[in-house]
Design a protein around this motif. Sequence first.
Motif, mmCIF file in Angstrom:
data_model
loop_
_atom_site.group_PDB
_atom_site.id
_atom_site.type_symbol
_atom_site.label_atom_id
_atom_site.label_comp_id
_atom_site.label_asym_id
_atom_site.label_seq_id
_atom_site.Cartn_x
_atom_site.Cartn_y
_atom_site.Cartn_z
ATOM 1 N N THR A 174 0.662 -1.033 0.042
ATOM 2 C CA THR A 174 0.053 0.064 0.117
ATOM 3 C C THR A 174 0.799 1.130 -0.034
ATOM 4 O O THR A 174 0.519 2.310 -0.492
ATOM 5 C CB THR A 174 -0.868 -0.012 1.306
ATOM 6 O OG1 THR A 174 -0.079 -0.354 2.319
ATOM 7 C CG2 THR A 174 -2.117 -0.943 1.075
ATOM 8 N N ASN A 216 -8.253 3.795 1.593
ATOM 9 C CA ASN A 216 -8.606 2.313 0.718
ATOM 10 C C ASN A 216 -9.691 2.321 -0.123
ATOM 11 O O ASN A 216 -10.800 2.961 0.376
ATOM 12 C CB ASN A 216 -8.679 1.348 2.141
ATOM 13 C CG ASN A 216 -7.438 1.058 2.649
ATOM 14 O OD1 ASN A 216 -6.142 1.488 2.250
ATOM 15 N ND2 ASN A 216 -7.522 0.402 3.858
ATOM 16 N N ARG A 239 -13.230 -0.005 1.545
ATOM 17 C CA ARG A 239 -13.755 0.187 2.900
ATOM 18 C C ARG A 239 -14.946 1.251 2.731
ATOM 19 O O ARG A 239 -14.619 2.512 2.195
ATOM 20 C CB ARG A 239 -12.801 0.811 3.956
ATOM 21 C CG ARG A 239 -11.579 -0.217 3.918
ATOM 22 C CD ARG A 239 -11.715 -1.328 4.721
ATOM 23 N NE ARG A 239 -11.357 -2.406 4.236
ATOM 24 C CZ ARG A 239 -10.142 -3.025 4.521
ATOM 25 N NH1 ARG A 239 -9.157 -2.502 5.198
ATOM 26 N NH2 ARG A 239 -9.409 -4.146 3.542
ATOM 27 N N GLY A 279 -4.135 -2.934 11.073
ATOM 28 C CA GLY A 279 -2.759 -2.439 11.696
ATOM 29 C C GLY A 279 -3.162 -1.945 12.951
ATOM 30 O O GLY A 279 -4.357 -1.441 13.191
ATOM 31 N N GLU A 305 1.440 -3.931 12.094
ATOM 32 C CA GLU A 305 0.644 -4.454 11.130
ATOM 33 C C GLU A 305 0.297 -6.112 11.259
ATOM 34 O O GLU A 305 1.308 -6.809 11.455
ATOM 35 C CB GLU A 305 1.136 -4.365 9.603
ATOM 36 C CG GLU A 305 0.301 -4.669 8.509
ATOM 37 C CD GLU A 305 -0.860 -3.843 8.447
ATOM 38 O OE1 GLU A 305 -0.946 -2.882 9.050
ATOM 39 O OE2 GLU A 305 -1.772 -4.517 7.577
ATOM 40 N N LYS A 306 -1.109 -6.391 11.296
ATOM 41 C CA LYS A 306 -1.385 -7.864 11.372
ATOM 42 C C LYS A 306 -0.586 -8.600 12.493
ATOM 43 O O LYS A 306 0.045 -9.528 11.923
ATOM 44 C CB LYS A 306 -1.711 -8.224 10.167
ATOM 45 C CG LYS A 306 -2.571 -7.373 9.054
ATOM 46 C CD LYS A 306 -2.956 -8.173 7.938
ATOM 47 C CE LYS A 306 -3.916 -7.408 7.111
ATOM 48 N NZ LYS A 306 -3.210 -6.458 6.276
ATOM 49 N N ASN A 325 -5.626 0.795 12.593
ATOM 50 C CA ASN A 325 -5.728 1.932 11.243
ATOM 51 C C ASN A 325 -7.069 1.849 10.556
ATOM 52 O O ASN A 325 -7.310 0.410 9.884
ATOM 53 C CB ASN A 325 -4.382 1.392 10.767
ATOM 54 C CG ASN A 325 -4.372 2.057 9.492
ATOM 55 O OD1 ASN A 325 -4.825 2.795 9.150
ATOM 56 N ND2 ASN A 325 -3.424 1.533 8.592
HETATM 57 C C1 LIG Z 1 -0.453 -2.768 4.885
HETATM 58 C C2 LIG Z 1 -1.682 -1.826 5.022
HETATM 59 O O1 LIG Z 1 -1.931 -0.929 4.478
HETATM 60 N N1 LIG Z 1 -2.692 -2.463 5.852
HETATM 61 C C3 LIG Z 1 -3.968 -1.538 6.408
HETATM 62 C C4 LIG Z 1 -4.954 -1.994 5.196
HETATM 63 O O2 LIG Z 1 -5.039 -3.485 5.346
HETATM 64 P P1 LIG Z 1 -5.168 -4.484 4.125
HETATM 65 O O3 LIG Z 1 -5.381 -5.750 4.544
HETATM 66 O O4 LIG Z 1 -4.266 -3.916 3.386
HETATM 67 O O5 LIG Z 1 -6.551 -3.941 3.629
HETATM 68 O O6 LIG Z 1 -6.087 -1.552 5.822
HETATM 69 C C5 LIG Z 1 -6.531 -1.744 7.090
HETATM 70 C C6 LIG Z 1 -7.998 -0.875 7.147
HETATM 71 O O7 LIG Z 1 -8.405 -0.602 6.234
HETATM 72 C C7 LIG Z 1 -5.455 -1.283 8.192
HETATM 73 O O8 LIG Z 1 -5.972 -1.453 9.467
HETATM 74 C C8 LIG Z 1 -4.231 -2.043 7.718
HETATM 75 O O9 LIG Z 1 -3.350 -1.461 8.671
#
Ligand SMILES: CC(=O)N[C@H]1[C@@H](OP(=O)(O)O)O[C@H](CO)[C@@H](O)[C@@H]1O
Length: 385
Positions: A85, A104, A107, A139, A153-154, A166
């Motif tokens: 991202t 994003n 969402r 995150g 993150e995760k 996040n």
């Molecule tokens: C690497 C990255 O951008 N991770 C983000 C992003 O996750 P994704 O799994 O990439 O959608 O969106 C999440 C919330 O919309 C946020 O919580 C997280 O930190």
Amino acid sequence: MYAVILAAGEGMRLRPLTRTRPKPMVPIANRPLLEYVLEAVADAGIEDVILVVGYKRERIQSHFGDGNDWEVDITYAVQEKQLGTGHAVAQAEPYIDGEFIVLNGDRIIDSSLVSHIADDATPAPAVAIRRSETPSAYGVVSLDGDRVVSVDEKPTGRTLTSDLINAGVYKFTPSVFDAIRETDTVGESPITAALDTLAAEGSVQAVRYGGRWLDVSVPWNLLSVNSSVLDETGSHVDTAAVVHGSATIAGPVDIDEDVHVHPNATLLAGTSLGANAEIGANAVISNTVVLPDATVEAGAVLHDCIVGSNSVVGANATASGGDATVALAGELYESARLGALIGDNVDIGGGVTLAPGTIIGNDATVHEGTTLDGHVEDGATIRRG
Ligand SMILES: CC(=O)N[C@H]1[C@@H](OP(=O)(O)O)O[C@H](CO)[C@@H](O)[C@@H]1O
């Protein structure tokens, strides 16, 4: 002020749907997910949009064009490879010369959050945060007052430092591009790594958000998000749909143009029927998303299902949700509320029974009378017995 919207990803956990369409084009109440994000941006009074596209970008570009139908001006930035991202945000650099926001593309949020983040009173860098019952899927953000201390993150298997996540809506200055470059360690750069670096420098503001935040990551999210959007908007039946007078609609449902619902069919809450779909006599459908040009034949019963475009579910076939255990992109999910996820151009014969959590790949054929569970590969033919 520019809004950079990240719409380059595939959405692997939504396969097979995302084999033929990028995740931002997956329909919620018969409209692509990305439309809701664009609307939130437009409603906040932001006209200049940079859409970062990549995976199957033609689908996005041909649908949204210059964005004027959504009251925005879209510039497309292409992320050729999905390298995170942060890398996606970096593709917008040539167009940016001041503060900008990032969202994003998958969402659904309120436009009030966009206004708040974009407001001059909100200092950059800033990140929207919210509470989550499953923080480790996102995150995880630790705070000191309204200042972000770290972003993890995760953090599966690690101790959670907070239940705040996040929310995927940010405000940055162009200096974030340097932070992204610095954190590009293994050829991939998540925006959260850049954010964590900025947080360590002590400058990231947290914007608390408790409003609508609908995340479509896994197939059953598509059903629950579809259903909550229908709850908000109420039923909609296109004027060019034909619904037989004896059919029962106990909404909210969304029925798109040229849909044909035959006698005594029952459509229950949370159901969206895409353009030109056909629902046979006496069929019963609840909490289900049927994509355009699909056919559900007479007497079929579908609960908690997704039916891909141009697929046929044969007469008296059944698929009902329950507590399913489902494998998606190599990960196991338990207690999933999913009947079946049926890809595009699938042919399911009459009387087929699909166990909860069945996933059928695109172009597959399932012969009549078969009982199925688990995964069926793209293009496979499943015979009875
Ligand atoms: C690497 C990255 O951008 N991770 C983000 C992003 O996750 P994704 O799994 O990439 O959608 O969106 C999440 C919330 O919309 C946020 O919580 C997280 O930190």
